[in-house]
Motif scaffolding. Structure first.
Motif, mmCIF file in Angstrom:
data_model
loop_
_atom_site.group_PDB
_atom_site.id
_atom_site.type_symbol
_atom_site.label_atom_id
_atom_site.label_comp_id
_atom_site.label_asym_id
_atom_site.label_seq_id
_atom_site.Cartn_x
_atom_site.Cartn_y
_atom_site.Cartn_z
ATOM 1 N N PRO A 1 0.818 -1.218 0.000
ATOM 2 C CA PRO A 1 0.000 0.000 0.000
ATOM 3 C C PRO A 1 0.849 1.265 0.000
ATOM 4 C CG PRO A 1 -0.812 -1.590 1.607
ATOM 5 C CD PRO A 1 0.514 -2.098 1.119
ATOM 6 N N LEU A 2 0.273 2.325 -0.535
ATOM 7 C CA LEU A 2 0.968 3.610 -0.541
ATOM 8 C C LEU A 2 1.240 4.053 0.896
ATOM 9 C CD1 LEU A 2 -1.218 5.333 -3.238
ATOM 10 C CD2 LEU A 2 1.215 4.885 -3.432
ATOM 11 N N VAL A 3 2.404 4.599 1.123
ATOM 12 C CA VAL A 3 2.776 5.052 2.463
ATOM 13 C C VAL A 3 3.172 6.518 2.396
ATOM 14 C CG1 VAL A 3 3.544 2.769 3.197
ATOM 15 C CG2 VAL A 3 5.161 4.298 2.083
ATOM 16 N N ASP A 4 3.386 7.102 3.566
ATOM 17 C CA ASP A 4 3.709 8.522 3.631
ATOM 18 C C ASP A 4 5.058 8.828 2.984
ATOM 19 O OD1 ASP A 4 1.356 8.985 4.893
ATOM 20 O OD2 ASP A 4 2.185 8.924 6.919
ATOM 21 N N GLY A 5 5.854 7.771 2.688
ATOM 22 C CA GLY A 5 7.151 7.999 2.073
ATOM 23 C C GLY A 5 7.072 8.245 0.581
ATOM 24 N N THR A 6 5.862 8.204 0.005
ATOM 25 C CA THR A 6 5.709 8.502 -1.414
ATOM 26 C C THR A 6 6.322 9.874 -1.708
ATOM 27 O OG1 THR A 6 3.660 7.235 -1.530
ATOM 28 C CG2 THR A 6 4.047 8.841 -3.282
ATOM 29 N N LYS A 7 7.082 9.956 -2.768
ATOM 30 C CA LYS A 7 7.766 11.202 -3.092
ATOM 31 C C LYS A 7 6.759 12.324 -3.272
ATOM 32 C CE LYS A 7 11.069 13.267 -6.314
ATOM 33 N NZ LYS A 7 11.911 13.053 -7.509
ATOM 34 N N PRO A 8 6.852 13.380 -2.479
ATOM 35 C CA PRO A 8 5.881 14.484 -2.584
ATOM 36 C C PRO A 8 6.138 15.358 -3.811
ATOM 37 C CG PRO A 8 7.537 15.011 -0.943
ATOM 38 C CD PRO A 8 7.810 13.598 -1.383
ATOM 39 N N VAL A 9 5.093 16.006 -4.245
ATOM 40 C CA VAL A 9 5.198 16.977 -5.335
ATOM 41 C C VAL A 9 4.730 18.323 -4.807
ATOM 42 C CG1 VAL A 9 4.868 15.274 -7.153
ATOM 43 C CG2 VAL A 9 2.878 16.398 -6.163
ATOM 44 N N ASP A 10 5.219 19.386 -5.416
ATOM 45 C CA ASP A 10 4.876 20.731 -4.949
ATOM 46 C C ASP A 10 3.548 21.202 -5.530
ATOM 47 O OD1 ASP A 10 7.180 20.914 -3.464
ATOM 48 O OD2 ASP A 10 8.335 21.870 -5.064
ATOM 49 N N PHE A 11 2.731 21.773 -4.660
ATOM 50 C CA PHE A 11 1.451 22.330 -5.060
ATOM 51 C C PHE A 11 1.435 23.806 -4.678
ATOM 52 C CE2 PHE A 11 -3.043 23.191 -3.571
ATOM 53 C CZ PHE A 11 -3.540 23.454 -4.848
ATOM 54 N N GLU A 12 1.317 24.669 -5.672
ATOM 55 C CA GLU A 12 1.300 26.097 -5.415
ATOM 56 C C GLU A 12 -0.134 26.592 -5.236
ATOM 57 O OE1 GLU A 12 3.419 28.314 -8.319
ATOM 58 O OE2 GLU A 12 5.296 27.187 -8.080
ATOM 59 N N TYR A 13 -0.345 27.282 -4.109
ATOM 60 C CA TYR A 13 -1.687 27.779 -3.798
ATOM 61 C C TYR A 13 -1.580 29.097 -3.036
ATOM 62 C CZ TYR A 13 -6.407 28.019 -1.846
ATOM 63 O OH TYR A 13 -7.667 28.436 -1.481
ATOM 64 N N ASP A 14 -2.231 30.092 -3.564
ATOM 65 C CA ASP A 14 -2.285 31.410 -2.915
ATOM 66 C C ASP A 14 -0.888 31.947 -2.590
ATOM 67 O OD1 ASP A 14 -3.675 33.615 -1.989
ATOM 68 O OD2 ASP A 14 -3.906 32.825 0.041
ATOM 69 N N GLY A 15 0.034 31.788 -3.539
ATOM 70 C CA GLY A 15 1.371 32.344 -3.382
ATOM 71 C C GLY A 15 2.325 31.510 -2.552
ATOM 72 N N LYS A 16 1.876 30.346 -2.071
ATOM 73 C CA LYS A 16 2.737 29.486 -1.267
ATOM 74 C C LYS A 16 2.818 28.091 -1.888
ATOM 75 C CE LYS A 16 1.798 31.881 3.110
ATOM 76 N NZ LYS A 16 1.331 31.720 4.517
ATOM 77 N N THR A 17 3.841 27.337 -1.488
ATOM 78 C CA THR A 17 4.046 25.981 -2.014
ATOM 79 C C THR A 17 3.873 24.969 -0.888
ATOM 80 O OG1 THR A 17 5.606 26.779 -3.691
ATOM 81 C CG2 THR A 17 5.648 24.428 -3.174
ATOM 82 N N TYR A 18 3.104 23.913 -1.185
ATOM 83 C CA TYR A 18 2.831 22.874 -0.189
ATOM 84 C C TYR A 18 3.200 21.509 -0.770
ATOM 85 C CZ TYR A 18 0.007 26.631 1.804
ATOM 86 O OH TYR A 18 -0.427 27.841 2.316
ATOM 87 N N PRO A 19 3.844 20.635 0.026
ATOM 88 C CA PRO A 19 4.210 19.294 -0.449
ATOM 89 C C PRO A 19 3.020 18.340 -0.346
ATOM 90 C CG PRO A 19 4.996 19.597 1.793
ATOM 91 C CD PRO A 19 4.364 20.900 1.396
ATOM 92 N N ILE A 20 2.674 17.709 -1.447
ATOM 93 C CA ILE A 20 1.554 16.764 -1.460
ATOM 94 C C ILE A 20 2.111 15.367 -1.687
ATOM 95 C CG2 ILE A 20 -0.654 16.161 -2.505
ATOM 96 C CD1 ILE A 20 -0.623 18.910 -1.182
ATOM 97 N N GLY A 21 1.886 14.481 -0.737
ATOM 98 C CA GLY A 21 2.429 13.131 -0.810
ATOM 99 C C GLY A 21 1.441 12.103 -1.327
ATOM 100 N N ALA A 22 1.300 11.006 -0.590
ATOM 101 C CA ALA A 22 0.486 9.878 -1.042
ATOM 102 C C ALA A 22 -0.990 10.224 -1.202
ATOM 103 C CB ALA A 22 0.639 8.715 -0.057
#
Length: 317
Positions: free
Chosen positions: A162-183
């Motif tokens: 199963p997918l785990v929290d160690g899945t490589k995160p990708v950057d999500f830009e929202y309202d001028g900031k960047t957030y890491p989105i994982g599994a």
């Protein structure tokens, strides 16, 4: 609207009036604009008759075309028979169209759709430690779902752990900031294949599709034709990897059948919008509308005055 059905017809009529008068700027007393209405599979005959009555008596339309959504979707793809899987905002409907006729008795609608994805994704994101400072509200979740970062995990990878929290995160830009989105960007789509993940106790879309195909028609050759023309539409349908995963899920069920004869489907084939409809080529959610404008043949006001709300049963295709 609740599960694809109108819960308050007075409010629904007020919404139609707002669209006609305020948005389209049509004067009801001098309405010269015929209307095209595509009816969802979950509506019953009384619902359609009431809608027809509202359009003629309250909106004063001079002409009206009423079409069943699954049939219009099939026509939009140029086929006469199809197994239509429509994943919308509130519900998912699975319907069969056999020789241009909607098999209403076999249609199934479940409360799983875009709204389910939003709710489930919000739950997943709030459990991510890396997103503890993120403004996880409906706007944030909606933007993430529409960003194309969320996708369906390939079928062949389902055999892996199963997918785990160690899945490589990708950057999500929202309202001028960047957030890491994982599994979470993968996990959210799994509720389409296992609704219980989102606390919805219904069969999966793939299981329902097999059920609908089997219950729609007795002739085995016509049932086989359904599996040769599976059609995916609705607002959620463009999600990356969804069609491929669904195709594999369906094929795994068909190949597991213990029945073996020339009319037993071994796999399914998905259909798509013909190449010459360039504007709809990458918009599978709009093929129902496309089918409507191709086939529209409206009921006139004279027809309605003669036969009443039931006229749509006799004056359509």
């Amino acid at each position: 609207m609740i599960n694809g059905r109108v819960a308050d017809w007075n409010a629904f009529e007020a919404l139609i009036k707002h669209i006609v008068v305020k948005e389209l700027r049509i004067r009801r007393k001098k309405n010269t604009h015929p209307a095209l209405i595509v009816i969802p599979p979950s509506w019953g005959i009384p619902d359609v008759e009431l809608f027809v009555q509202i359009m003629f008596e309250q909106m004063n339309v001079p002409g009206l075309f009423v079409g069943d959504a699954p049939v219009m979707a099939a026509f939009g793809c140029g086929v006469l028979s199809a197994l239509v899987i429509d994943i919308g905002h509130d519900t998912t409907s699975i319907s069969a169209v056999v020789d241009c006729v909607f098999q209403r008795h076999a249609s199934q609608t479940i409360p799983v759709g875009g709204r389910t994805l939003r709710t489930y994704l919000a739950t997943l994101l709030k459990a991510e430690p890396a997103l503890k400072d993120a403004p996880i509200d409906d706007a944030f979740v909606k933007a993430l779902l529409e960003s194309e970062l969320c996708e369906v995990k390939p079928f062949k990878e389902m055999a892996l752990p199963p997918l785990v929290d160690g899945t490589k995160p990708v950057d999500f830009e929202y309202d001028g900031k960047t957030y890491p989105i994982g599994a979470a960007r993968f996990k959210v789509m799994e509720c389409l294949f296992d609704p219980s993940l989102a606390k919805v106790h219904e069969m999966s879309i793939a299981d329902l599709a097999v059920l609908v195909a089997g219950a729609s028609v007795e002739q085995l050759d016509k049932r086989l034709a359904l599996w040769d023309s599976v059609l995916l539409t609705g607002g959620v349908s463009p999600v990356k990897g969804l069609k491929e995963r669904l195709e594999n899920e369906l094929n795994s069920r068909l190949s597991a059948s213990q029945t073996s004869n020339e009319f037993q489907a071994k796999d399914c084939k998905f259909v798509k919008v013909p190449e010459y409809f360039l504007a709809y080529k990458d918009s599978p959610g709009d093929i129902t509308f496309l089918g409507g404008i191709i086939t529209a043949k409206h009921i006139t006001k004279a027809d309605y005055n003669e036969m009443g709300p039931a006229v749509f049963r006799f004056k359509q295709l």
